[in-house]
Design a protein around this motif. Sequence first.
Motif, PDB file in Angstrom:
ATOM      1  N   GLY A   3     -14.109  -9.896   2.891  1.00 38.32           N
ATOM      2  CA  GLY A   3     -14.027 -10.514   4.217  1.00 38.32           C
ATOM      3  C   GLY A   3     -13.333  -9.667   5.249  1.00 38.32           C
ATOM      4  N   MET A   4     -12.450  -8.752   4.830  1.00 38.71           N
ATOM      5  CA  MET A   4     -11.694  -7.922   5.773  1.00 38.71           C
ATOM      6  C   MET A   4     -10.820  -6.947   4.999  1.00 38.71           C
ATOM      7  SD  MET A   4      -8.867 -10.767   6.894  1.00 38.71           S
ATOM      8  CE  MET A   4      -9.792 -12.197   6.318  1.00 38.71           C
ATOM      9  N   LEU A   5     -10.230  -5.998   5.715  1.00 42.30           N
ATOM     10  CA  LEU A   5      -9.210  -5.106   5.180  1.00 42.30           C
ATOM     11  C   LEU A   5      -7.949  -5.292   6.005  1.00 42.30           C
ATOM     12  CD1 LEU A   5     -11.245  -1.759   4.858  1.00 42.30           C
ATOM     13  CD2 LEU A   5     -10.729  -3.375   3.021  1.00 42.30           C
ATOM     14  N   GLN A   6      -6.835  -5.590   5.356  1.00 42.58           N
ATOM     15  CA  GLN A   6      -5.589  -5.752   6.109  1.00 42.58           C
ATOM     16  C   GLN A   6      -5.081  -4.397   6.579  1.00 42.58           C
ATOM     17  OE1 GLN A   6      -2.540  -8.142   4.248  1.00 42.58           O
ATOM     18  NE2 GLN A   6      -0.978  -7.486   5.694  1.00 42.58           N
ATOM     19  N   VAL A   7      -4.591  -4.362   7.815  1.00 40.31           N
ATOM     20  CA  VAL A   7      -4.044  -3.151   8.416  1.00 40.31           C
ATOM     21  C   VAL A   7      -2.522  -3.242   8.401  1.00 40.31           C
ATOM     22  CG1 VAL A   7      -3.931  -1.782  10.542  1.00 40.31           C
ATOM     23  CG2 VAL A   7      -6.063  -2.922   9.905  1.00 40.31           C
ATOM     24  N   ASP A   8      -1.869  -2.142   8.046  1.00 44.84           N
ATOM     25  CA  ASP A   8      -0.405  -2.128   8.067  1.00 44.84           C
ATOM     26  C   ASP A   8       0.060  -0.706   8.366  1.00 44.84           C
ATOM     27  OD1 ASP A   8       2.029  -4.006   7.202  1.00 44.84           O
ATOM     28  OD2 ASP A   8       2.457  -1.959   6.542  1.00 44.84           O
ATOM     29  N   SER A   9       1.215  -0.603   8.995  1.00 46.99           N
ATOM     30  CA  SER A   9       1.708   0.698   9.448  1.00 46.99           C
ATOM     31  C   SER A   9       2.361   1.524   8.343  1.00 46.99           C
ATOM     32  CB  SER A   9       2.716   0.509  10.590  1.00 46.99           C
ATOM     33  OG  SER A   9       3.824  -0.262  10.151  1.00 46.99           O
ATOM     34  N   VAL A  10       2.690   0.912   7.207  1.00 42.91           N
ATOM     35  CA  VAL A  10       3.356   1.653   6.118  1.00 42.91           C
ATOM     36  C   VAL A  10       2.445   2.798   5.660  1.00 42.91           C
ATOM     37  CG1 VAL A  10       4.274   1.511   3.772  1.00 42.91           C
ATOM     38  CG2 VAL A  10       4.647  -0.380   5.377  1.00 42.91           C
ATOM     39  N   ASN A  11       3.031   4.000   5.578  1.00 39.22           N
ATOM     40  CA  ASN A  11       2.208   5.172   5.292  1.00 39.22           C
ATOM     41  C   ASN A  11       2.846   6.060   4.226  1.00 39.22           C
ATOM     42  OD1 ASN A  11      -0.092   6.759   5.696  1.00 39.22           O
ATOM     43  ND2 ASN A  11       0.911   8.045   7.218  1.00 39.22           N
ATOM     44  N   VAL A  12       3.636   5.484   3.325  1.00 39.73           N
ATOM     45  CA  VAL A  12       4.288   6.277   2.298  1.00 39.73           C
ATOM     46  C   VAL A  12       3.263   6.842   1.318  1.00 39.73           C
ATOM     47  CG1 VAL A  12       4.726   4.293   0.782  1.00 39.73           C
ATOM     48  CG2 VAL A  12       6.207   6.303   0.659  1.00 39.73           C
ATOM     49  N   LEU A  13       2.145   6.149   1.179  1.00 41.78           N
ATOM     50  CA  LEU A  13       1.062   6.610   0.301  1.00 41.78           C
ATOM     51  C   LEU A  13      -0.142   6.990   1.163  1.00 41.78           C
ATOM     52  CD1 LEU A  13       0.460   6.892  -2.755  1.00 41.78           C
ATOM     53  CD2 LEU A  13      -0.595   4.628  -2.642  1.00 41.78           C
ATOM     54  N   THR A  14      -0.713   6.014   1.806  1.00 39.48           N
ATOM     55  CA  THR A  14      -1.748   6.165   2.826  1.00 39.48           C
ATOM     56  C   THR A  14      -1.809   4.834   3.546  1.00 39.48           C
ATOM     57  OG1 THR A  14      -4.056   6.816   3.260  1.00 39.48           O
ATOM     58  CG2 THR A  14      -3.678   5.403   1.349  1.00 39.48           C
ATOM     59  N   ARG A  15      -2.453   4.772   4.708  1.00 42.03           N
ATOM     60  CA  ARG A  15      -2.532   3.505   5.415  1.00 42.03           C
ATOM     61  C   ARG A  15      -3.199   2.456   4.519  1.00 42.03           C
ATOM     62  NH1 ARG A  15       1.104   4.251   9.506  1.00 42.03           N
ATOM     63  NH2 ARG A  15       0.458   5.897  10.937  1.00 42.03           N
ATOM     64  N   ALA A  16      -2.684   1.236   4.599  1.00 40.68           N
ATOM     65  CA  ALA A  16      -3.039   0.188   3.644  1.00 40.68           C
ATOM     66  C   ALA A  16      -4.528  -0.103   3.573  1.00 40.68           C
ATOM     67  CB  ALA A  16      -2.274  -1.092   3.987  1.00 40.68           C
ATOM     68  N   HIS A  17      -5.246  -0.006   4.710  1.00 43.83           N
ATOM     69  CA  HIS A  17      -6.646  -0.436   4.700  1.00 43.83           C
ATOM     70  C   HIS A  17      -7.561   0.532   3.939  1.00 43.83           C
ATOM     71  CE1 HIS A  17      -6.359   2.209   8.207  1.00 43.83           C
ATOM     72  NE2 HIS A  17      -7.662   2.323   8.217  1.00 43.83           N
ATOM     73  N   TYR A  18      -7.091   1.737   3.665  1.00 42.76           N
ATOM     74  CA  TYR A  18      -7.920   2.667   2.889  1.00 42.76           C
ATOM     75  C   TYR A  18      -7.943   2.313   1.395  1.00 42.76           C
ATOM     76  CZ  TYR A  18      -7.866   5.783   6.962  1.00 42.76           C
ATOM     77  OH  TYR A  18      -8.016   6.315   8.226  1.00 42.76           O
ATOM     78  N   MET A  19      -6.895   1.658   0.921  1.00 43.31           N
ATOM     79  CA  MET A  19      -6.739   1.508  -0.528  1.00 43.31           C
ATOM     80  C   MET A  19      -7.634   0.458  -1.192  1.00 43.31           C
ATOM     81  SD  MET A  19      -4.910   3.697  -2.122  1.00 43.31           S
ATOM     82  CE  MET A  19      -4.617   2.778  -3.627  1.00 43.31           C
ATOM     83  N   PRO A  20      -7.869  -0.726  -0.594  1.00 40.23           N
ATOM     84  CA  PRO A  20      -8.727  -1.683  -1.303  1.00 40.23           C
ATOM     85  C   PRO A  20     -10.123  -1.153  -1.604  1.00 40.23           C
ATOM     86  CG  PRO A  20      -7.472  -2.816   0.374  1.00 40.23           C
ATOM     87  CD  PRO A  20      -7.234  -1.337   0.586  1.00 40.23           C
TER      88      PRO A  20
END
Length: 407
Positions: free
Chosen positions: A46-63
């Motif tokens: 349904g969507m990808l959540q966006v978040d500013s935390v970038n210790v690994l990579t931006r959150a929306h790339y991971m799912p």
Amino acid sequence: MINDKAAISVSARQARNLALAAQGFDQDESRPVTKRRIMKAIRQTGMLQVDSVNVLTRAHYMPVFSRLGVYDPADLDQLSWGNARQRRLFEYWGHEASMIPVEDYGLYRWRMADAAEGKGTWGQIAKMIRDHPEFVRSILDRIEKEGALAASDLEQEGASSSKWWGWSKTKTAMEFLFWSGQVMARKRRTSFERVYDLPERIIGPEALEPAMPRAEAQRALIRNGIAAMGIATEADLRKYFRLPTDDAKARVAEMVEDGTLLQANVEGWKQPGYLCPHVNPRCRAKPTALMVPFDPIMWERDRVERIFGFNYRIEIYVPAEKRQYGYYVLPFMKDGEFVARVDLKADRQEGVLRVQSAHLEDGCDAATVADGLVVHLSRLARFLGLQGVVVMPCNPFSVYLGRQIQG
């Protein structure tokens, strides 16, 4: 209250399988991960959540990585921020700030209309339109005449000097325009700041179509939600798209009445469950994946514990000395069971994926878990463009995992 005559019985195992099968895990290394497959995965959640935390990579790339494996992040960037021909997603408030399929734009117009009246938004944003309507209008006029602008573009001109809880007056006005659907994010800068433009300039005529009736749009969102969750309580359905409580209760009752949702007695659940009538409750799903805290499966901690028996807490905002597992901890699922947690950091300077700590779940076999985790950590490093994996020897399982990677 469950109507026992209408409700079906679903075991805890079936509920877990339904929840996993609905999420679209399809890691097939023999198939290229195309934009078509990426969009299919996003539509399933349904969507990808966006978040500013970038210790690994931006959150929306991971799912997408968790579901499909290694892919080119530039493809998701094009789908998110490309030109009118390339773009298939838009940013808005779904679960939280989210990238949402453009075809679902009309399902959120009721939320935009509420926000325009100061409803359903953060207090200071609602206060902005009440107290400073002329200022808000002046910013919209600038965007209409000049094209895409960020809040900082106007602040640099001295357009705003007053600060509200860390946000400038200009940024608060921009957020109101965004929440009310009068502007849309054309892109995000490397600082993660949104650059805004008019919706019709970004997604085209769909932005100007008449709004869908509120109840109809909310029913469509609940259909999307139950398709993404497989089985859910009323609260699960409400929280997935942040629906108002009273609206969610009314829509679920309507959908049970017309047969769009089936009611279920789920083993171990205190509340009724709901599922689609055509779903097979005996489906099987045993994915293996690393998941970020912002993955749709992890959104609601009570649901995670209810379905998977897995207690998870994001510790980003916990003081370092009080953290149990680490700063940015990814749960590792193997064959549909959460079996470990790893605190990860992308060390770009050294070119390695750092495992700050690794923790084995109770009752799990270290050798079996490590075998699967090594593969997925190596795959993640490759996805992030890093050269290898380094494990910090902070506990016995971390030491064992490090030896397996070195070996």
